[in-house]
Design an enzyme around this catalytic site. Structure first.
Site, PDB file in Angstrom:
ATOM      1  N   ASP A 121      60.380  74.454 134.662  1.00  0.00           N
ATOM      2  CA  ASP A 121      60.220  75.888 134.891  1.00  0.00           C
ATOM      3  C   ASP A 121      61.247  76.627 134.047  1.00  0.00           C
ATOM      4  OD1 ASP A 121      58.279  75.555 137.082  1.00  0.00           O
ATOM      5  OD2 ASP A 121      59.997  74.805 138.210  1.00  0.00           O
ATOM      6  N   ASP A 158      56.294  70.482 136.470  1.00  0.00           N
ATOM      7  CA  ASP A 158      57.689  70.396 136.916  1.00  0.00           C
ATOM      8  C   ASP A 158      58.660  71.350 136.222  1.00  0.00           C
ATOM      9  OD1 ASP A 158      56.819  68.085 138.456  1.00  0.00           O
ATOM     10  OD2 ASP A 158      56.999  66.959 136.601  1.00  0.00           O
ATOM     11  N   ASP A 196      64.568  72.247 136.788  1.00  0.00           N
ATOM     12  CA  ASP A 196      63.853  71.041 137.207  1.00  0.00           C
ATOM     13  C   ASP A 196      63.664  69.977 136.120  1.00  0.00           C
ATOM     14  OD1 ASP A 196      63.671  72.203 139.733  1.00  0.00           O
ATOM     15  OD2 ASP A 196      61.761  73.152 139.273  1.00  0.00           O
ATOM     16  N   ASP A 202      50.877  71.432 137.919  1.00  0.00           N
ATOM     17  CA  ASP A 202      52.266  71.816 137.712  1.00  0.00           C
ATOM     18  C   ASP A 202      52.999  70.645 137.061  1.00  0.00           C
ATOM     19  OD1 ASP A 202      55.137  71.887 138.344  1.00  0.00           O
ATOM     20  OD2 ASP A 202      54.669  73.655 139.528  1.00  0.00           O
ATOM     21  N   ASN A 231      56.119  78.681 135.239  1.00  0.00           N
ATOM     22  CA  ASN A 231      55.793  77.281 135.506  1.00  0.00           C
ATOM     23  C   ASN A 231      55.160  76.656 134.275  1.00  0.00           C
ATOM     24  OD1 ASN A 231      56.211  77.135 138.487  1.00  0.00           O
ATOM     25  ND2 ASN A 231      54.627  78.707 138.478  1.00  0.00           N
ATOM     26  N   ARG A 259      51.174  72.745 146.219  1.00  0.00           N
ATOM     27  CA  ARG A 259      51.470  73.983 146.938  1.00  0.00           C
ATOM     28  C   ARG A 259      50.226  74.867 146.939  1.00  0.00           C
ATOM     29  NH1 ARG A 259      56.323  75.481 144.150  1.00  0.00           N
ATOM     30  NH2 ARG A 259      57.398  74.200 145.672  1.00  0.00           N
ATOM     31  N   GLU A 267      63.578  66.557 137.826  1.00  0.00           N
ATOM     32  CA  GLU A 267      62.269  66.368 138.472  1.00  0.00           C
ATOM     33  C   GLU A 267      61.212  65.995 137.429  1.00  0.00           C
ATOM     34  OE1 GLU A 267      59.000  68.825 141.174  1.00  0.00           O
ATOM     35  OE2 GLU A 267      60.879  69.805 140.616  1.00  0.00           O
TER      36      GLU A 267
END
Length: 179
Positions: free
Chosen positions: A110, A108, A123, A106, A90, A26, A126
């Site tokens: 959070d 994943d 997450d 990142d 994060n 992102r 994830e």
């Protein structure tokens, strides 16, 4: 490591989030540097354009005071909403500045902290999927879970970052200089 100290207050910067495999995750098109500390860079963004790895674009809805750390494996986005400050934390590598953007990986997981100080871990599925697919090492797994626990303890201890007055002060100073 200290290359970020060359940044200037008020400087416009991009923020790039990557995944463990090196692929861009992102991009926040801009934020403004509002504080430079020994181990932390503070950036504000407001209604900034965000580009996902899929190419989808969207805009943030509210001002956010973002804290990026040189030694901690997380960063904190303090989203200032009508009903108070929502913290989106994060779990991520310490950031680096390479004269192009603030960059971090990142990982994943959070932690969302609500205005009433309740917390929610996000997450986890994830994280589990990416840990397998991208072969996170045992060391990375340990760091990620250790930092998540430290982050939760900082919230409970009302660490300086979660001091709402400080977040509002950053925003007020920024808005005052913008005029």
């Amino acid at each position: 490591m200290d290359s970020f100290k060359k940044l200037k207050l008020g400087q416009k910067v991009e923020i790039h989030s990557y995944k463990h495999n090196g692929k861009i995750h992102r991009v926040w098109k801009y934020g403004y540097v509002v504080d430079i500390k020994d181990d932390c860079l503070v950036v504000i963004n407001n209604k900034t354009r965000v580009i996902e790895s899929s190419g989808r674009c969207w805009y943030t809805k509210e001002p956010a005071v973002c804290f990026f750390f040189t030694k901690k494996w997380y960063n904190i986005i303090s989203m200032i909403r009508d009903n108070g400050i929502h913290y989106y934390c994060n779990i991520a590598s310490p950031f680096l500045w390479d004269d192009e953007a603030i960059k971090y990986i990142d990982y994943d997981l959070d932690l969302k902290v609500f205005p009433n100080d309740s917390m929610k871990i996000l997450d986890e599925v994830e994280y589990s999927n990416h840990a397998k697919a991208m072969h996170y090492s045992k060391e990375i797994d340990y760091i990620v879970h250790d930092q998540l626990e430290k982050l939760q303890n900082e919230v409970l201890c009302d660490d300086n970052i979660y001091n709402r007055e400080n977040v509002y002060r950053y925003l007020e100073d920024f808005l005052h200089k913008e005029k």
